[in-house]
Design a protein around this motif. Structure first.
Motif, short mmCIF file in Angstrom:
data_model
loop_
_atom_site.label_atom_id
_atom_site.label_comp_id
_atom_site.label_asym_id
_atom_site.label_seq_id
_atom_site.Cartn_x
_atom_site.Cartn_y
_atom_site.Cartn_z
N TYR A 150 5.97 3.52 -10.07
CA TYR A 150 4.96 4.34 -10.76
C TYR A 150 3.76 3.49 -11.18
N GLU A 151 4.06 2.27 -11.60
CA GLU A 151 2.96 1.39 -11.99
C GLU A 151 2.05 1.08 -10.80
N LEU A 167 0.00 4.16 -10.00
CA LEU A 167 -1.08 4.33 -10.97
C LEU A 167 -2.22 3.35 -10.69
N SER A 168 -1.85 2.10 -10.46
CA SER A 168 -2.85 1.06 -10.21
C SER A 168 -3.65 1.39 -8.95
N GLN A 195 -4.22 4.42 -7.77
CA GLN A 195 -5.11 5.54 -8.09
C GLN A 195 -6.36 5.07 -8.81
#
Lengths: 268, 268
Positions: free
Chosen positions: B247-248, B251-252, B254
Motif C-alpha cells: 500500500y505504501e 500510495l507513493s 500515485q
C-alpha cells in the motif's frame, strides 16, 4: 568511439522553385545524432532505424556488462596475492633457467589441467611431475613463468614486447590458445617497418599466423627498402626459405592487385 | 535484434512549388539502412553518423567475442563430467536433505573459496569441514546442490522457476552474488500477475531487490484486483507488514504520478 569531423554545410538557402531534384538536393536537414545540418545527398537513415540502432547498441552494451561480470566471477584471485587466496595449492612450478634458484610458484593442478592440454597429460598420467608435485620448466625466467601462471588464473597479463614473445612461446609449448591469441594481438599492434622482419621470422618459428600475416603485409608494402635491411641479409644466410616466402607473397599480391584492378574498373 | 514495422510512405509526389517547408516536408529519401522511403520529418541521421554507428556496433561485437572467449577460457570443465576433468578434488559436498544418502559431489576447495566468502571462511579457518574434507549442506536437494556447484565452476545453470528460487536461497546463504543476480533476472522474466504476490513475498524474504521491485510494480499496476486474491488474504494473516509495504508503494506511486503529471504538462 570516434566522432566524425563535422561537415559544416555552407548552404545558401536556395531560391529555386519546383520540386525537382536540384531543389531537393539543396534541402538541409538536421542530423538527430550529431545535431549538424546535412544535405539530402548526405542523408543516412530514417528516424526509426536510428532509434533501433540506439536500442541495439544498448543491448550490446548490456551484454558486455553481463560478460564482464561473468569474467570477474570466473577469474581466480590474482596470483600476485600469495596470501589466503592461493591456499589449497597442490603443485609448484619452478623456472629452472635462473641459476639463483628462484622461488617456486604454487598453483592448483585443477587449474593447470583445465587450461592446458599439456599440463593435463602431464598431471593426469601419473608422471614424475604429478607424483612429486613439482613442475620444472626450463628456458624460462621466473618473471615470465609467474606471468604465465597468473594468466591461467585470470586471463590477464601486463605485456611489453619481450613478455609477449616469451609468453607466446610458452603458450605454444603448453597449448594455451587463448594466451597465444592474446600475445599475437598485442604483437600486431606493435608491428612497424623497423621490427617487421624480425617479427616475421619470430612468427614463422612459432606458428603465429595472425602476426605472420600482419608482418608479411608490412614487408610486402615496402619491398623497395627490403634488400637494404641488415636483417634481410642475415635471414638470407640463416633461413632463405623465409625470404622466398616473402617474395611469393609479394608476387601473389601483385597478381591479385592486377586481377582486382582489371575486374573492378570502377575503382580509383 | 528487432526490425521495425516499415512505414511505407504513400506519397503523392507533390506538384508544390517553392523551397518552403511544405515542399521540403514532402521530399522523400531512401533510408540507407532499411532501404525504405521516408519523409523529411522522419529523417534520422546523416550518412556519417550512420557509418559511425555501424563501426561502433562492430567494435562492440568484437568486444563481445573477446569476452566470450575469455569466459570459455576461465570456465572449468562442466561439473557434469565426473571424469578426468574433475580430478584433483580435495573436498566433497553432501546434500543432507535426501534421506537415501545422495552421492557426494566432489569439488576443489580453491574454487569454492574463490567464489564464496562463506566457503572461504569455512575452509580457511580450519573448521570441521576443512579438516574432514566434507561439507554437509542441509535443506537442499542433491539436484540443487549439484546445479549450485556447477555454477561455481561454469557461471552457467539451466533454470526453471523452482530451481531459480532454490539457487537464489543458496546463493544468498553462501554469498554468491553473481548467481543471485542470475536467478533474480530469470525470476523477473517469469513474473506475471498470477505469481506476483508469492514472488513478492519470496523476494522480500530473501532480499532479492530486483525481483521485489518488479513484483511490486506488477502488483501496484493491478491494485483493483489485489484484495480478491487468496494469497492476499493469506499474507494479511501471515505477514501483514508486507501488505502494508504494498500500500505504501502504491500510495507513493500515485503521489509521484500526480506530481509528474502536474510538472510535465506536455505529456498526453
Amino acid at each position: 568511439m570516434r566522432r566524425h569531423q563535422h561537415h559544416r554545410c555552407n548552404i545558401s538557402s536556395g531560391s529555386e522553385t519546383g520540386s525537382g531534384s536540384d531543389s531537393d538536393n539543396n534541402t538541409t536537414m538536421r542530423c538527430i545524432s550529431c545535431r549538424e545540418e546535412y544535405l539530402r545527398r548526405d542523408a543516412g537513415t530514417c528516424k526509426e532505424c536510428y532509434v533501433e540502432a540506439g536500442e541495439t547498441e544498448e543491448e550490446l552494451k548490456r551484454e558486455i556488462e553481463d560478460l564482464k561480470a561473468k569474467v570477474i566471477f570466473l577469474r581466480f584471485p590474482s596470483c600476485l596475492d600469495h596470501g589466503s587466496s592461493r591456499s589449497f595449492t597442490d603443485v609448484v612450478l619452478i623456472a629452472s633457467q635462473d641459476a639463483a634458484g628462484p622461488p617456486p610458484i604454487p598453483a592448483h593442478k585443477a587449474v593447470l589441467v583445465s587450461r592446458s592440454p599439456v599440463f593435463k597429460a602431464m598431471l593426469e598420467n601419473e608422471m614424475e611431475e604429478s607424483r612429486s608435485g613439482t613442475i620444472k620448466i626450463s628456458d624460462v625466467s621466473y618473471n615470465t613463468l609467474r606471468t604465465f601462471v597468473c594468466y591461467l588464473y585470470t586471463a590477464e597479463a601486463s605485456l611489453d614486447e619481450q613478455m609477449a614473445c616469451d609468453l607466446l612461446i610458452m603458450s605454444e609449448k603448453y597449448q594455451v590458445k587463448h594466451l597465444k591469441s592474446y600475445c599475437e594481438k598485442f604483437l600486431v599492434t606493435k608491428l612497424s617497418w623497423d621490427n617487421s622482419l624480425l617479427t616475421y621470422a619470430f612468427a614463422h618459428q612459432h606458428n603465429a599466423k595472425l602476426v605472420l600475416d600482419a608482418a608479411l603485409s608490412q614487408i610486402t608494402n615496402n619491398m623497395d627498402k627490403l634488400t637494404k635491411r641488415e636483417e634481410y641479409l642475415e635471414l638470407v644466410e640463416k633461413d632463405p626459405r623465409l625470404i622466398v616466402e616473402i617474395y611469393e607473397a609479394y608476387l601473389s599480391k601483385q597478381v591479385n592487385t592486377a586481377a582486382g584492378g582489371a575486374s573492378t574498373s570502377k575503382t580509383g
